[in-house]
Design a protein around this motif. Structure first.
Motif, PDB file in Angstrom:
ATOM      1  N   UNK A 277       0.836  -1.199   0.000  1.00  0.00           N
ATOM      2  CA  UNK A 277       0.000   0.000   0.000  1.00  0.00           C
ATOM      3  C   UNK A 277       0.873   1.252   0.000  1.00  0.00           C
ATOM      4  N   UNK A 278       2.010   1.140   0.664  1.00  0.00           N
ATOM      5  CA  UNK A 278       2.938   2.276   0.708  1.00  0.00           C
ATOM      6  C   UNK A 278       3.499   2.596  -0.675  1.00  0.00           C
ATOM      7  N   UNK A 279       3.615   1.581  -1.543  1.00  0.00           N
ATOM      8  CA  UNK A 279       4.144   1.824  -2.880  1.00  0.00           C
ATOM      9  C   UNK A 279       3.234   2.761  -3.666  1.00  0.00           C
ATOM     10  N   UNK A 280       1.935   2.504  -3.615  1.00  0.00           N
ATOM     11  CA  UNK A 280       0.996   3.379  -4.325  1.00  0.00           C
ATOM     12  C   UNK A 280       0.955   4.748  -3.665  1.00  0.00           C
ATOM     13  N   UNK A 281       0.968   4.758  -2.347  1.00  0.00           N
ATOM     14  CA  UNK A 281       0.980   6.032  -1.633  1.00  0.00           C
ATOM     15  C   UNK A 281       2.232   6.827  -1.996  1.00  0.00           C
ATOM     16  N   UNK A 282       3.340   6.109  -2.140  1.00  0.00           N
ATOM     17  CA  UNK A 282       4.616   6.762  -2.427  1.00  0.00           C
ATOM     18  C   UNK A 282       4.599   7.437  -3.794  1.00  0.00           C
ATOM     19  N   UNK A 283       4.062   6.731  -4.802  1.00  0.00           N
ATOM     20  CA  UNK A 283       4.056   7.347  -6.136  1.00  0.00           C
ATOM     21  C   UNK A 283       3.097   8.528  -6.179  1.00  0.00           C
ATOM     22  N   UNK A 284       1.992   8.437  -5.430  1.00  0.00           N
ATOM     23  CA  UNK A 284       1.051   9.557  -5.376  1.00  0.00           C
ATOM     24  C   UNK A 284       1.690  10.779  -4.732  1.00  0.00           C
ATOM     25  N   UNK A 285       2.460  10.541  -3.681  1.00  0.00           N
ATOM     26  CA  UNK A 285       3.125  11.644  -2.983  1.00  0.00           C
ATOM     27  C   UNK A 285       4.257  12.207  -3.837  1.00  0.00           C
ATOM     28  N   UNK A 286       5.048  11.307  -4.459  1.00  0.00           N
ATOM     29  CA  UNK A 286       6.195  11.763  -5.259  1.00  0.00           C
ATOM     30  C   UNK A 286       5.732  12.585  -6.456  1.00  0.00           C
ATOM     31  N   UNK A 287       4.639  12.172  -7.078  1.00  0.00           N
ATOM     32  CA  UNK A 287       4.126  12.914  -8.219  1.00  0.00           C
ATOM     33  C   UNK A 287       3.251  14.090  -7.809  1.00  0.00           C
TER      34      UNK A 287
END
Length: 412
Positions: A277-287
């Motif tokens: 779940x952190x992976x999707x959260x991470x890309x959302x935050x990074x972008x």
């Protein structure tokens, strides 16, 4: 001073497409001259002016000299001596390097009209490689005009591979990456954008988190399958008022949802679930994605399995699902999550016309709960936590009765 219509307006006009924006280039003029005519200057780095009446953009003809990495490392020369041909040479694609005089005459020094007729996306000159953002722009144009049969020229693809391998894409800001990606997601064929980036090796550079997601669940060609879901999401949202960007972006997160649903042993493990779940959260935050996109992506990934299994859910399961998704306050968001689930279903069975009845089933149940009047509960004397408890109790009761009534209709 000479004024020419340039860029997308000329291109789309020649393709018999609706012209949305008109940009102009001014040759043989200075900022002072335009200001004296009532034009309003915007931006400090290079002279772009707004027409005093139409508010369309007029830019002084300019050349650029590469001075550093990325798309900002340039020195611009916009002296009155710059010719139209020199200005057009700095543009990305030949189809965008056609100018038109105010009398309608076309000026095409780099073969843009021929490339339009041959449905070819070709770079104008070697200066293309000086701006890495053009890699994303060409991929986006490929997505936009795919339905017309446009292909990227072999030599342009080769140049895009070279730019990627040289690490130039790493100098792009997150804002510019997302801007191009957001535009691509709203084109007719956004899957082409990602296919092109994947083909030239740019996908793993721009979206490394997705590559990690795709490696979690490897029984199918993850990248290709996700693009099939994206295509279905486009079909489902083409003429709607839903958040198209959020729905289509969420489709790219399918493999996370698949991993959670199918690796049952692992999905029960808190640490594993948190990791993916952190992976999707991470890309959302990074972008730096808007919250609406992040919410739909994460909620789809976590709960899509329950939606697919809606007919097997107990009334209590359904109430819990509705509460988790906050359907009471955000019903449209729930409908958008349902659309991602339907896109996934359609991609899996390979048909646009097959029935996916779970959304209708869940929405009918939701509509039934709207009959409950919270003000009546308060009027009956319930207070504070009791109100929520009683509300849940009444919702469960009505869900139980409605489910019993309609379930045979959906499952027989």
């Amino acid at each position: 001073m000479q004024i020419y219509l340039v860029g997308g307006a000329v291109r789309d006009q020649l393709l018999n497409l609706k012209v949305k924006d008109r940009d102009w280039v001014v040759v043989g003029a200075t900022p002072k001259e335009l200001l004296s005519l009532g034009y309003q200057q915007v931006g400090r780095n290079f002279p772009v002016f707004l027409h005093p009446t139409t508010k369309e953009e007029y830019a002084l003809a300019r050349t650029e000299k590469k001075t550093g990495h990325g798309y900002t490392g340039f020195i611009c020369d916009f002296s009155p001596n710059i010719t139209l041909k020199q200005d057009l040479q700095r543009r990305d694609l030949t189809i965008n390097a056609i100018a038109q005089t105010q009398t309608g005459k076309l000026i095409d020094p780099y073969g843009g009209i021929s490339d339009l007729n041959n449905r070819t996306l070709r770079h104008v000159s070697s200066a293309f490689s000086e701006d890495p953002l053009r890699v994303l722009r060409v991929a986006r144009f490929a997505a936009r005009y795919h339905y017309l049969g446009f292909k990227i020229a072999t030599e342009t693809l080769t140049l895009m591979v070279e730019i990627t391998s040289q690490g130039e894409l790493e100098h792009l800001t997150i804002e510019r990456i997302w801007l191009e990606t957001e535009k691509a997601l709203n084109e007719r064929n956004p899957e082409v954008y990602f296919t092109v980036l994947h083909k030239i090796g740019a996908f793993s550079v721009l979206f490394p988190e997705f590559n990690q997601l795709y490696s979690i669940y490897t029984k199918i060609d993850n990248f290709s399958h996700n693009l099939m879901i994206l295509k279905q999401a486009v079909a489902l949202t083409e003429n709607t008022q839903y958040n198209k960007t959020a729905i289509r972006f969420s489709a790219l997160c399918y493999n996370l949802a698949s991993a959670l649903a199918k690796n049952t042993e692992l999905s029960c493990c808190h640490d594993y679930k948190k990791l993916i779940m952190d992976l999707v959260s991470r890309i959302c935050i990074r972008l730096k994605l808007p919250n609406a996109i992040k919410e739909i992506s994460l909620l789809y990934c976590e709960y899509n399995h329950y939606i697919h299994e809606a007919f097997k859910l107990t009334p209590q399961d359904i109430l819990t699902l509705f509460n988790k998704l906050d359907i009471w306050r955000k019903p449209q968001r729930f409908e958008e999550i349902l659309l991602v689930c339907e896109a996934e279903f359609r991609a899996k069975i390979g048909s646009k016309k097959s029935s996916y009845l779970q959304p209708k089933f869940l929405l009918e149940l939701y509509q039934t709960t709207l009959k409950i009047d919270i003000s009546q509960i308060i009027a009956e004397g319930f207070e504070k936590a009791e109100i929520k408890q009683e509300l849940n109790c009444r919702r469960l009761n009505i869900l139980t009765k409605k489910r019993l009534t309609i379930l045979p209709y959906f499952t027989n």
